[in-house]
Design an enzyme around this catalytic site. Structure first.
Site, PDB file in Angstrom:
ATOM      1  CD  GLU A  41      55.189  10.597  24.532  1.00 43.77           C
ATOM      2  OE1 GLU A  41      54.694   9.824  23.694  1.00 43.77           O
ATOM      3  OE2 GLU A  41      55.125  11.844  24.431  1.00 43.77           O
ATOM      4  CE  LYS A 116      51.194   9.378  22.712  1.00 47.38           C
ATOM      5  NZ  LYS A 116      52.421  10.038  22.182  1.00 47.38           N
ATOM      6  CB  CYS A 152      52.202  13.109  24.691  1.00 46.35           C
ATOM      7  SG  CYS A 152      52.864  14.616  23.888  1.00 46.35           S
TER       8      CYS A 152
END
Length: 551
Positions: A41, A116, A152
């Site tokens: 990330e 994300k 994540c």
């Protein structure tokens, strides 16, 4: 299809060198028949970039670096790279100006951008400050294999695993409805003690629940107070571990996806530490090494008191940087015991670090003479005791300034919690190495260090802890035994329990009242402390946001 997981150690904001890390890794794996390279990330800018993201030119430069990197990458390799990208609709929709994104690069171009979906805002995370959430499942196809992509936190919201949802959306569940063949997660997940076991249990659960193999790549290295442990993972669709990257070190893991079985083949599995003290030691060594290196320092200095805390910090620094890069300064006062001096010299000799000795008795007398007109008629007390610590802090800072060494603070978490530390004295420094290590853990690590040969002198471990600011002083004069203190602090600091709950557990009401008051009163000190390396779930750092003026 071969997939490579690049466990990278980026420097925050260093776009050029972070891109070079990615490029070198891509060139390396392209010769090994790899089809897809995964990076962590925000791998292009480093995680967490914090308020660098508020600088428009930084975002522009990041985009330019991405396109330049796309042109330089091997043309037959597909690469996933983490970066921040502009949200063109934020003014109209009321969102934030950026996305936390993943770019898919191949054939010299940026082929796709994914965003994300779940943005954490707890503990050390503050992503809602900068980012807008993505609103659709992220999928792409390579060699006929449909891959579901998460970033994540997107992975951390399965109510069957956690017993609750933290967000309305579960990206993994949504991807499962897209008929994906493989799930991948690109992470920058900070280390804390025991977290890897949770990650592995969660990933195993995810693989079994959705009957899909899952790959997880994590950042490694330390950025400010946060340490990233790597330990990238792969689980096959039955929940069997097929690969694991190194702990606290760069690594490159190559695994193969069998299209006919739609599953991952077994790969290399690096072992985990079976000792928590060894794990914390590795984390702290990496934290010191990266903080010093990324901040541009060459050497460190610390006060070497003959106590266990400074001995441990000296050992960590020597391991991280080399003994020749560490200077220990002994500053005995008239109250210093003979064993404090001999113990400090002994630990320095065991570590091979250089030392200097600067007695402070004359300086103490000078302060006493200067303050005598104002202090006449008062009793010797805390103010006079703290002068010693502040003299030492001044001397250490003078040497630090003169020679460009970074001063390491040596206070532990137990002291920081109850305020048994002196502002502008022993709290001076650029990095608080063990500020998240409770006192009993300090003892435990030192005993572990001595498992093969004596590094921390036996007397340092066995003698009663003391600041030696007055004759015969020991810590237990005014604190409960550290076994009791640390247990109470764990409940207050990490588990947010009230005094009433502690008393219900059987702790002495007077002790509980004293400790809770000390924790509250010390907040103004902690706010002025140097950054401390985080190794527990609840550290006095980025994620600790207590008010100072409160009741």
């Amino acid at each position: 299809m071969k997939i490579a997981l690049a466990q990278l150690n980026p420097t925050i904001g260093d776009l050029k060198n972070n891109a070079q890390q990615i490029l070198k890794t891509a060139q390396q794996v392209s010769t090994q028949g790899v089809n897809l390279l995964l990076t962590p990330e925000l791998s292009l800018c480093g995680y967490p970039p914090r308020d660098l993201l508020l600088n428009a030119h930084f975002i522009t430069e990041m985009e330019q670096t991405l396109h330049q990197l796309a042109r330089e990458l091997p043309s037959d390799l597909q690469v996933l790279i983490g970066l921040a990208t502009p949200n063109p609709n934020f003014a109209a929709t009321g969102g934030k100006p950026l996305f936390n994104s993943i770019a898919l690069l191949t054939a010299g171009k940026v082929q796709n951008i994914f965003h994300k979906r779940l943005l954490p805002t707890y503990d050390v995370f503050d992503e809602h400050r900068y980012f807008t959430s993505g609103n659709e499942p992220n999928c792409f196809t390579i060699n006929g294999i449909k891959i579901g992509l998460t970033v994540c936190e997107d992975l951390w919201n399965d109510e069957d695993f956690w017993g609750k949802r933290s967000y309305l959306v579960n990206p993994i569940e949504e991807l499962s409805k897209q008929n994906i063949d493989l799930s991948i997660n690109l992470s920058a997940s900070p280390y804390s003690l025991g977290k890897q076991q949770v990650r592995e249990a969660m990933l195993k659960h995810t693989a079994i629940k959705y009957d899909r193999a899952v790959l997880y790549v994590n950042q490694v290295g330390a950025n400010d107070d946060l340490i990233f442990d790597g330990c990238s993972l792969g689980f096959d669709r039955s929940g069997e571990l097929v690969c694991r990257g190194k702990s606290f070190d760069r690594d490159l893991i190559i695994v193969e996806f069998d299209e006919s079985k739609q599953d991952l083949k077994p790969g290399k599995i690096q072992p985990l530490n079976d000792c928590t003290d060894a794990e914390v030691w590795q984390a702290l060594v990496l934290g010191v090494r990266d903080y010093i290196g990324k901040c541009g320092f060459q050497k460190v200095i610390l006060g070497l008191s003959g106590g266990i805390d400074s001995a441990l910090v000296a050992a960590i620094a020597a391991e991280a940087l080399g003994a020749d890069k560490v200077l220990g300064v002994l500053m005995p006062s008239p109250y210093s015991s003979e064993h404090s001096i001999t113990d400090a010299i002994a630990v320095a000799a065991n570590l091979g670090i250089n030392t200097e000795t600067i007695p402070i008795g004359d300086l103490m007398q000078g302060f006493n003479r200067t303050l005598e007109p104002l202090f006449t008629g008062t009793e010797f007390g805390l103010a006079e005791e703290n002068i010693q610590s502040r003299i030492r802090g001044n001397l250490l800072m003078a040497i630090s300034n003169k020679f460009g060494y970074l001063l390491l603070s040596t206070g532990n978490k137990s002291e920081m919690a109850v305020g048994y530390c002196t502002l502008y004295g022993d709290m001076n420094g650029g990095l608080a190495v063990i500020a998240d290590v409770p006192k009993m853990r300090v003892f435990s690590i030192c005993k572990w260090l001595n498992r093969e040969r004596e590094i921390i002198p036996h007397n340092i471990i066995t003698k009663p802890p003391s600041a030696e600011l007055k004759p015969g002083q020991v810590d237990q004069d005014s604190l409960p035994p550290y076994e009791v203190l640390d247990a109470i602090l764990e409940l207050i600091v990490c588990q947010h329990q009230s005094a009433e709950q502690l008393i219900d557990r059987g702790y002495d009401p007077q002790v509980v009242e004293k400790i809770t008051k000390l924790v509250k009163r010390a907040e103004f000190k902690r706010r002025q402390a140097p950054p401390g390396l985080k190794i527990t779930d609840r550290a006095f750092g980025t994620g600790w946001r207590m008010p100072i003026a409160s009741k």
